[in-house]
Design an enzyme around this catalytic site. Structure first.
Site, PDB file in Angstrom:
ATOM      1  N   CYS A  86       0.783  -1.236   0.000  1.00 51.00           N
ATOM      2  CA  CYS A  86       0.000   0.000   0.000  1.00 51.00           C
ATOM      3  C   CYS A  86       0.817   1.291   0.000  1.00 51.00           C
ATOM      4  CB  CYS A  86      -0.976  -0.015   1.169  1.00 51.00           C
ATOM      5  SG  CYS A  86      -0.378  -0.849   2.637  1.00 51.00           S
ATOM      6  N   HIS A 142      -0.832   7.196   4.910  1.00 53.71           N
ATOM      7  CA  HIS A 142       0.149   6.107   4.884  1.00 53.71           C
ATOM      8  C   HIS A 142       1.429   6.464   4.134  1.00 53.71           C
ATOM      9  CE1 HIS A 142       0.516   1.429   5.029  1.00 53.71           C
ATOM     10  NE2 HIS A 142       1.000   2.033   6.110  1.00 53.71           N
TER      11      HIS A 142
END
Length: 543
Positions: A86, A142
């Site tokens: 991710c 993130h």
């Protein structure tokens, strides 16, 4: 009388100057908006860990009527590649670069670890702000947050409502990592944990995205990144994390329930755009950030990449060939399938071009402008993809034309097995076209005709590996494996032994990128980052 004439003259002079100023402003606007066109609104939706076969338009056994309707009305990208994990995928999207250039090619950013995309690297909203866009991030960041300068609002986003780490509790907005728990929901730079009360996370993020659309003041110039948590697991009890009313479910049922709520979200976003009158000048893209975890003991929701080989974390296609579709009235020859190569780093130059920007202004080195091929369905601009070069796991892969060269990580050293074939085929499921045609998206864009059968067939891969045992017996860890992925999309037959010249050519491509690779430094948890030091929030901890 002279006073009156002077006043009249003054009035005419002011009027003339006002008209000249108006003309100047109009000319300036035309310069900002090439050819006098409005800047298209851009809504980019990212699903987390959604597998290749976790959507209905890929023959999956998951009901996704809104996503299917959007795909059938738009362009289905069957050779869309992202990164294996991710954080690297988001780096590629935001920078237009392969993550290896920024030391982001390996493991995802972890809570409390000094890690992340360097702050001197320009990202998508910083470029779009020059074109007058208002940029919003709703959902997952993130990309690191050890310092305040790494927060989304310090990097070009006009607003941020979401979380900083890799996943979040769907009902409590708590992020758990290695036995440490902390709140992780923010509105801009302030904690917003109380907004979780009584709200399921997918609904919470959707409502925020809808609010932004409704409150956008202009008919154009909206850049909205809706980066969902779904269908990423939280490693907690699945019944506790499932949407309301879902009980006694299996891991696959848990994924279906989360995916259906994700699908509802897509419908709500399209509905809001339509009600706001923005749909006729909007680009909507829907992708997954990587392949699904399919059988890993670390994940409680088992996705499906069937019939692709590998799972999340793998450089086999099951880890990096992702769900992707784009719709816009600006595209021609809609309702089609594109089998041209498209890498996640291509979205920045492609969308920047669509917005009227000059790609020469971008600092990105790897993304390719594919706007013309999307608009006119002409041949794609890319024939080579560096899937990844990760010195930490000794993993690398490259694609050129129909060939793919792979050296994968040793499954004994990680929590997943990159070699295996996993996932539901969905071939037993009766496709519910009525549900697609009664979805919010189909009600707005129009019903789906029988043409969907051709589109769905073209978008699916229906030839599984006929000899999985033999394929998994190949050593792709200490030496390279070579696959003809156009004719063998499941990476079943290693052809390296009889094609040494092709292997050498592909290795040379990898070697040409190795000098650009920024090594990943050792990553350690910093106890100063403990939420107990920051009002129970995961927060920037380095001043």
């Amino acid at each position: 009388m002279r006073y009156i004439n002077a006043q009249s003259l003054s009035y005419r002079l002011v009027l003339k100057m006002t008209l000249m100023f108006a003309v100047f402003v109009f000319v300036l606007m035309v310069q900002v908006r090439p050819n006098g066109c409005e800047r298209p609104n851009i809504v980019f939706i990212i699903a987390d860990d959604l597998g290749w076969n976790d959507v209905g338009f890929h023959s999956g056994d998951v009901s996704t009527p809104n996503i299917d309707a959007l795909a059938y009305h738009g362009v289905i990208l069957t050779r869309h590649y992202a990164q294996p994990l991710c954080s690297p995928s988001r780096t590629a999207l935001l920078t237009g670069d392969y993550p290896l250039r920024h030391g982001m090619q390996s493991t995802p950013c972890l809570a409390g670890v000094d890690d992340g995309l360097p702050t001197d690297v320009k990202i998508m909203p910083q470029y779009f702000s020059k074109l007058g866009y208002k940029s919003h991030l709703v959902g997952k960041w993130h990309q690191g947050y050890e310092t305040l300068e790494q927060l989304p609002t310090r990097r070009g986003f006009d607003s941020f409502f979401g979380y900083l780490n890799g996943f979040l509790g769907y009902w409590d907005c708590i992020h758990y990592m290695n036995g440490v728990a902390g709140r992780d929901l923010r509105r801009n730079e302030e904690g917003a944990w109380r907004e979780c009360y009584g709200n399921y996370l997918t609904d919470l993020l959707t409502n925020e995205a809808v609010k932004i659309i409704r409150e956008h003041q202009e008919p154009d110039g909206l850049l909205l990144l809706l980066t969902h948590a779904a269908v990423h697991t939280t490693f907690l009890d699945i019944e506790r994390e499932a949407p309301e009313g879902v009980q006694n479910i299996t891991s696959r049922g848990y994924l279906r329930a989360m995916a259906e709520r994700l699908d509802w979200s897509v419908g709500e976003v399209v509905r809001a755009l339509n009600e706001r009158g923005l749909l006729n000048n909007t680009i909507i893209a829907f992708i997954s950030d990587n392949g699904a975890p399919t059988y890993s003991s670390s994940f409680s929701n088992h996705g499906s990449n069937w019939p692709l080989r590998g799972e999340k974390g793998s450089v086999h296609d099951g880890g990096v060939r992702t769900v992707a579709a784009v719709w816009s009235p600006l595209l021609k020859n809609l309702s089609r399938v594109s089998d041209q190569y498209f890498h996640i780093s291509d979205w920045l130059p492609t969308l920047y071009t669509a917005a009227g920007g000059d790609v020469n202004e971008l600092e990105s080195k790897d993304g390719i402008n594919q706007w013309d091929s999307l608009v006119t369905s002409t041949h794609g601009a890319r024939d080579t993809i560096i899937v990844n070069i990760d010195e930490e796991t000794r993993t690398e892969a490259v694609i050129k034309s129909n060939w793919k060269l792979v050296k994968n990580q040793n499954p004994k050293s990680v929590g997943i097995n990159d070699d295996l074939y996993y996932g539901e085929s969905g071939r037993w499921m009766t496709y519910d076209l009525e549900r697609v045609n009664t979805s919010a998206v189909a009600r707005i864009l129009g019903p789906i005709s029988d043409k969907y059968k051709t589109l769905r067939q073209s978008a699916s891969i229906n030839v599984p590996c006929s000899d999985e045992t033999s394929a998994m017996g190949e050593d792709c860890h200490t030496r390279y494996c070579l696959y003809d992925i156009l004719n063998d999309p499941t990476e079943c037959y290693n052809l390296a032994a009889n094609n040494s010249a092709i292997v050498a050519d592909l290795k040379a491509i990898l070697e040409s990128y190795r000098p650009s690779l920024v090594s990943v430094p050792p990553k350690y948890y910093d106890s100063r980052a403990s939420p107990k030091n920051w009002n129970d929030y995961w927060s920037p901890w380095i001043k």
